[in-house]
Write a protein that holds these residues in place. Sequence first.
Motif, short mmCIF file in Angstrom:
data_model
loop_
_atom_site.label_atom_id
_atom_site.label_comp_id
_atom_site.label_asym_id
_atom_site.label_seq_id
_atom_site.Cartn_x
_atom_site.Cartn_y
_atom_site.Cartn_z
N GLU A 151 7.46 -37.14 3.04
CA GLU A 151 6.41 -36.67 2.30
C GLU A 151 6.35 -36.84 0.88
OE1 GLU A 151 5.14 -31.91 1.25
OE2 GLU A 151 5.51 -32.52 3.38
N ARG B 272 -1.32 -31.16 10.04
CA ARG B 272 -1.29 -31.01 8.86
C ARG B 272 -1.81 -32.43 8.26
NH1 ARG B 272 3.85 -31.47 7.64
NH2 ARG B 272 3.80 -30.04 5.76
N GLU C 243 2.91 -32.94 -7.48
CA GLU C 243 2.93 -31.58 -6.93
C GLU C 243 1.52 -30.83 -6.92
OE1 GLU C 243 3.52 -32.10 -11.24
OE2 GLU C 243 4.28 -33.04 -9.35
N VAL D 116 -2.07 -30.59 -1.94
CA VAL D 116 -2.09 -29.45 -1.21
C VAL D 116 -2.14 -29.89 0.27
CG1 VAL D 116 -3.43 -27.99 -2.73
CG2 VAL D 116 -4.64 -29.38 -1.02
N LEU E 189 -2.28 -24.50 3.57
CA LEU E 189 -0.80 -24.17 4.14
C LEU E 189 0.03 -24.04 3.01
CD1 LEU E 189 -0.92 -26.42 7.42
CD2 LEU E 189 -1.64 -23.94 7.13
N GLN E 190 -0.05 -25.08 2.10
CA GLN E 190 0.83 -25.35 1.13
C GLN E 190 0.20 -25.85 -0.20
OE1 GLN E 190 4.48 -27.40 2.13
NE2 GLN E 190 4.89 -28.07 0.01
N GLY E 191 0.60 -25.09 -1.45
CA GLY E 191 0.09 -25.70 -2.83
C GLY E 191 -0.59 -24.46 -3.36
N ASP E 192 -0.83 -24.66 -4.56
CA ASP E 192 -1.49 -23.52 -5.52
C ASP E 192 -3.05 -23.81 -6.12
OD1 ASP E 192 -0.79 -25.37 -7.32
OD2 ASP E 192 0.72 -24.09 -8.56
#
Length: 223
Positions: free
Chosen positions: A3, A38, A54, A57, A66-69
């Motif tokens: 990933e 995903r 980073e 997402v 599902l993941q990340g801001d």
Amino acid sequence: MKEDQIRAAVCDVCHKIWQQGWAAANDGNVSVKLGEGRFLATPTGISKSMITPEMLVIINEKGELLQGDRKPTSEIKMHLRCYRERPDAGAVVHAHPPTATGYAVAGIPLDSYSMIETVIAIGSVPIAPYGTPSTAEVPEAIAPFLAEHDVLLLQNHGALSVGCDLQCAYYRMETLELFAKISLTAHLLGGAKEIARPDIERLIGMRASYRVSGRHPGYKHYH
């Protein structure tokens, strides 16, 4: 590919898109299928020149975070429709390459079988009907074309490419923009001369020996 490597590759493609002038401000978006429902996607509201790993997402097949801001790209519905219609797709790239987008704005499909490499790689490129960005109109507009095409122009909007992986999807966008530039130059010089039909069929038949993945429309015009 792990990933973290995929994240780095997405950022590299985003930076290339910006460097080549295919996206201004916050335009353009990229996604990659990670598997098991995903998807890794670029976030909304940031220049492709500033994307870092980073910031990306992860979403599910419904577009839920599902993941990340950060929020995923506002065009995520278009990306997810590509994956739904094309199970073989591993990545999607959307950008506004100037010459190809010029054809989309002018309402002129890139469907001349006049350049050997393009005949083999992507065939003709139609224009998907107008759709308001970030709405369901765009996914509905592109859906009928995805069965036969890996590359589309989006009316008054830009371009879209799908590929078995990120590199493939990006290369198809490169191929599209180069072909658009060559087509425009040929037009200024009096018009492109199409390759003879038997030779076109022979070129299309060479896709297997070149191990070209994806779909091809065969010989099809949209004018």
